[in-house]
Structures are given as C-alpha cells and as structure tokens.
Design a protein around this motif. Structure first.
Motif: not given
Length: 453
Positions: A336-337, A206-207, A200-201, A219-220
């Motif tokens: 997030m999802i 990578e979006r 999921i993460l 992001i990291k």
C-alpha cells in the motif's frame, strides 16, 4: 510432472480445509463475530473492534486459539489538514521528514485539556519544534495499565501482558462455574486511531499496473477506505517515540478478498513453508511480509497464470521474488505504501544471509520442498493412495467446521452488553444457550460426528 503435482497440491489443500469456500466462510464468520462484539464496545467505550490477522483472512485453522484485534478509537480522527470540530477530537499530521509509512501527530487544541480529555496524557511539548506532539510510546505503554483495570470487571485475570511492536499481547484466564472449569484466552490487541489521507491512497490508486489485478472496481473500492495509525515508530529513527505507523488494514482485507482461489492458496502455502521450514532456522519472516509478497506477485503477473496447474511454479516464483528483495535490492516494498521497506529494522544482516540460503535450498528442491511440511505431505500421500478415504475425510471435516462456526456465531449472538459486567455472567449465558433448541441440536450433531469417528 510439474502440472500433475500442482493439481495434486491444489486438491490436497481443498481436502485439509483450504478451499475457497472454507476460507471465505471462516473470514465471514470472524468478521461477523467481531462486528457483534464491536457494537457494545463502540456504544460504551467509543472503541470499534476490527478483526485482523489470519483469523480475519480465513487462513487460520478453526481451533487456533489466538485472536488479533485492532481497537479503533472512534472519538478521534487524524487528518493531513484540519480544524477543531464540535463533538470530535481532531489530530493533525505534523508535516516533517519522517520515514516512509510513518507520521507524527499534533492534537488540535492541545492547550485546552477539556477538548482532549484523555489525549493530553500522551501529549508532549517538543521545544525544538515548538509544537505539541502525541507520544506513541506513552500511548502504547499505557495500555497494559488500562487492561489490568478493565479485566477484573469482566471476571478475567491477566496472566501475561506484553507490549510487542504496536500490539499488546494478552494472556488472560477466565474461571468459569466457580473453579470447575477455566480457560486461557490469547489475543493481540493493537490500538489505532482512524486516519484519512487522500495523498497516500491517491498515489497507490494511480500507480502504473501492467496486468489485471487488482481490478478497477477493487482499486476504486480500496482507495476510499479509511486508514489507521498505530503507536509504533521506525526502529532506526531518532524520533521514533513520536512516530506512528500508517496502515490500511481494511483495504488490505478487501484486496485479499479479491484474490482468486489459486492466489489465496499461494498465500496459504507460503505461510506453511514459513511455519514448517523457515521459522525453525531463522525467525524473521512475518505473515504480513508474506501477504505483501503475494499481492506484489499477483499484481506483476498475468492473471491467466494463476491456475491450479501452475501452483508449484507460483510458489517458486514467490520465493525467488523474496530472495531478490533480500540479496539484491535489500528492499521489500509495502504493497500500500511502496516507499516503506518491510525489511528495514526487521531483518538483521546475518538473518538475511541465512534466509537467502534457506530459500536457495527450497528453490533447488523444487516440488520436493513440500516434503518438509509433514501435514501436507501426509495428506498428499492419502490423496494418491486412497482418494475415497480422502473425500470422506474432506466431507467430515467440512461438516465439523461448519457446525463449529455456526455454534461460535450463535454463542456470541447471545452476549448482551448489559450481561458482561455481571458476576453471574457465565450462568446467564449458559441459560441463554439452553433455551435455544438450534444451539443444542448443533452441539449434539457436533458431538456425534466426533463419537462416530
């Protein structure tokens, strides 16, 4: 005129307690207090407290009485794939077709109750799947019983206990000093299990993003945070009693913390509009939806547009984004999802039409939409007519808030785990306060500020 109005709007928010410094301080103190409380809970009950909601974000007024907490059960861990581990109870994701953002959970070693001393109470054998699953509805409904037994040990009387979604809404009363003084305490408590899912993460990380928010460092950082599952299923699912919702509360808090001043004020203004205008006509837009709107707008716009002169334009752009989600795509993606639709099961067809009409009116009103927010309008009037008075008020309220937050931090630092279950808890606590000169001095300064006004 629009730029001047936006600048006035920006400075007014600073005056009434929504500067970036105010918000950061409230969020910092809230998390520190929660961490203090969590230390005793983790040691005694295997529960880590996590502050959530507006208090944790720093956008809630200091005297708002409600608190939002996640109770994360640290003796358990949920994973996509795993094996039985010594000293920890592993729960594996059941790989089947669940709605986006929801999963089913199967405890490993379910046939051995010594391995799962409490979760076997919520484990159900599903014949058609030939597997044991954790029932989210049983887990959630068990909470009121637990708290009804725990509260008396804390000297608390449960007045209201209501399950709402994944949360247990509690109203309890604490009688202090033998009926001389009592107070109602309000809290929304969401039980959660830690969940680790790289897929999921990784998909979120990578979006493809066109602009600079969030930064690569953010992001990291967010992509390495733990997730949680909370006991609530999808409302339209036939198997909702076995579904758990996936959330990334810690990651979302990190993302909010990375917003710049104008982005955070955009969040505050949208919450004000919802509270003052929308909620009175149709109550279907949640703070969580607004938070996701702000994050999507922040990601899909150039960073350079988030300046004080563009604040009004950003508010209108965010409202237009919400209207498009409502009326055209019928889909408000979770940040997030992204496959999870925040509108589905939350906003009924008639509510969508009503909300779309209200937003259309607000977009038509332009800057005049803020006339519907009485507190904000009054403050803007004072800013224009008597800026000196406004500056004095800002300094006064900021000093009161800082002192109050310092007192709150001090107050919780005096509470020791071994004190909580004693019948004379409040007497011991007041004695601790009286021994602290800085606490007494701060209290007197705070009282003098009120008396002087």
């Amino acid at each position: 005129m629009t730029n001047q109005f936006s600048s006035l709007l920006n400075s007014t928010l600073d005056t009434i307690g929504y500067s970036v410094e105010n918000i950061s301080l409230r969020a910092k103190i809230s998390k520190t207090v929660t961490r203090m409380c969590s230390e005793g809970c983790t040691e005694q009950f295997g529960v880590k407290l996590l502050s959530a909601g507006s208090k944790a974000e720093g956008v809630s007024p200091i005297f708002a009485s409600d608190e939002d907490f996640m109770h994360v059960y640290t003796d358990y861990i949920c994973v996509d794939f795993g094996d039985i581990e010594s000293g920890i109870y592993v729960i594996m994701r059941h790989l089947d077709e669940s709605p986006p953002g929801y999963i089913k959970l199967s405890p490993l070693g379910a046939q051995n109750t010594t391995l799962l001393p409490s979760l076997h109470l919520f484990s159900v054998y599903v014949p058609n799947l030939d597997i044991v699953l954790l029932s989210s509805v049983c887990f959630r409904n068990f909470l009121p019983l637990i708290f009804s037994k725990v509260m008396p040990y804390l000297g608390l009387v449960t007045k209201v206990s209501k399950v709402s979604g994944p949360a247990l809404a509690l109203t309890v009363n604490r009688c202090m000093l033998d009926d001389v003084f009592s107070a109602d305490l309000y809290a929304d408590i969401v039980p959660a299990l830690p969940y680790y899912s790289s897929s999921i993460l990784e998909q979120w990380k990578e979006r493809k993003r066109l602009y600079e928010w969030p930064s690569s460092d953010t992001i990291k950082d967010v992509s390495t945070t733990e997730g949680y599952v909370v006991p609530v299923g999808h409302k339209q699912s036939e198997e909702q009693n076995f579904e758990w919702r996936v959330c990334y509360t810690t990651g979302e808090q990190k993302l909010l913390g990375s917003l710049n001043e104008v982005q955070m004020k955009l969040y505050v203004l949208l919450k004000m509009i919802n509270s003052c205008v929308i909620k009175g006509q149709v109550d279907c837009l949640s703070s969580y939806m607004i938070k996701n709107i702000v994050m999507w707008v922040s990601e899909t716009c150039r960073t350079g547009i988030f300046t004080p002169n563009n604040l009004l334009r950003l508010v209108l752009q965010s409202l237009a984004f919400l209207r498009n989600c409502l009326l055209y795509s019928n889909f408000l993606p979770n940040y997030m999802i992204a496959d999870r639709n925040l509108l589905f099961g939350k906003v009924e067809a008639q509510e969508k039409i009503e909300l779309g009409n209200i937003i259309g009116e607000l977009l038509h009103d332009g800057e005049f939409l803020f006339l519907r927010c009485e507190k904000l309008t009054h403050a803007m009037y004072i800013m224009c007519e008597n800026p000196t008075l406004a500056l004095r008020f800002r300094a006064w309220r900021n000093e009161i808030e800082e002192l109050f937050l310092f007192m709150r931090l001090k107050a919780f630092s005096k509470i020791k785990p071994n004190m909580v279950f004693k019948s004379n808890f409040w007497y011991e606590l007041f004695y601790e306060y009286l021994q602290d000169e800085s606490f007494i001095e701060t209290t007197m300064r705070l009282l003098n500020l009120f008396v002087d006004r």
